[in-house]
Write a protein that holds these residues in place. Structure first.
Motif, mmCIF file in Angstrom:
data_model
loop_
_atom_site.group_PDB
_atom_site.id
_atom_site.type_symbol
_atom_site.label_atom_id
_atom_site.label_comp_id
_atom_site.label_asym_id
_atom_site.label_seq_id
_atom_site.Cartn_x
_atom_site.Cartn_y
_atom_site.Cartn_z
ATOM 1 N N PRO A 23 0.828 -1.169 0.004
ATOM 2 C CA PRO A 23 0.075 -0.046 0.100
ATOM 3 C C PRO A 23 0.907 1.396 -0.103
ATOM 4 N N PHE A 24 0.411 2.110 -0.594
ATOM 5 C CA PHE A 24 1.102 3.761 -0.796
ATOM 6 C C PHE A 24 0.338 4.456 0.311
ATOM 7 N N ILE A 25 1.247 5.162 0.926
ATOM 8 C CA ILE A 25 0.699 6.022 2.077
ATOM 9 C C ILE A 25 0.903 7.371 1.727
ATOM 10 N N LYS A 26 -0.337 8.349 1.450
ATOM 11 C CA LYS A 26 -0.023 9.597 0.948
ATOM 12 C C LYS A 26 0.114 10.491 1.914
ATOM 13 N N ASP A 27 -0.737 10.245 3.260
ATOM 14 C CA ASP A 27 -0.659 11.303 4.075
ATOM 15 C C ASP A 27 0.447 11.179 5.065
ATOM 16 N N GLN A 28 0.997 12.402 5.589
ATOM 17 C CA GLN A 28 2.258 12.349 6.300
ATOM 18 C C GLN A 28 1.751 11.823 7.889
ATOM 19 N N ASP A 29 0.531 11.851 8.316
ATOM 20 C CA ASP A 29 0.126 11.642 9.767
ATOM 21 C C ASP A 29 -0.099 10.244 10.005
ATOM 22 N N ARG A 30 0.022 9.292 8.696
ATOM 23 C CA ARG A 30 -0.092 7.818 8.875
ATOM 24 C C ARG A 30 1.174 7.102 8.480
ATOM 25 N N GLY A 31 1.147 5.825 8.997
ATOM 26 C CA GLY A 31 2.367 4.988 8.818
ATOM 27 C C GLY A 31 2.011 3.663 8.283
ATOM 28 N N LEU A 32 2.979 2.844 7.809
ATOM 29 C CA LEU A 32 2.665 1.613 7.479
ATOM 30 C C LEU A 32 3.479 0.741 8.593
ATOM 31 N N ILE A 33 2.616 -0.375 9.049
ATOM 32 C CA ILE A 33 3.270 -1.149 10.059
ATOM 33 C C ILE A 33 3.516 -2.805 9.534
#
Length: 67
Positions: A23-33
């Protein structure tokens, strides 16, 4: 990344392990775990088998979304 996916109701044989796009995370306030291990509980089993209460949420005959 690897994912266990099923697209129809049934026994454990309906599940398959596939490689899917990360998955690609666009928002800076989210993260990939990174998940190293996970568990399966009774609700997950009932959801995969397609018992009536779960079918009302995800489709009576065919699943609306894949897991």
């Amino acid at each position: 990344m690897k994912a266990a996916i099923y697209s129809s109701y049934g026994s454990p044989e309906v599940m398959e392990i596939r490689y899917v796009e990360k998955p690609f995370i666009k928002d800076q306030d989210r993260g990939l775990i990174k998940v190293v291990s996970a568990s399966v509980n009774k609700y997950d089993t009932l959801y995969r088998k397609g018992y009536l209460p779960t079918r009302m949420e995800n489709g009576l005959i065919k699943q609306k979304r894949k897991f």
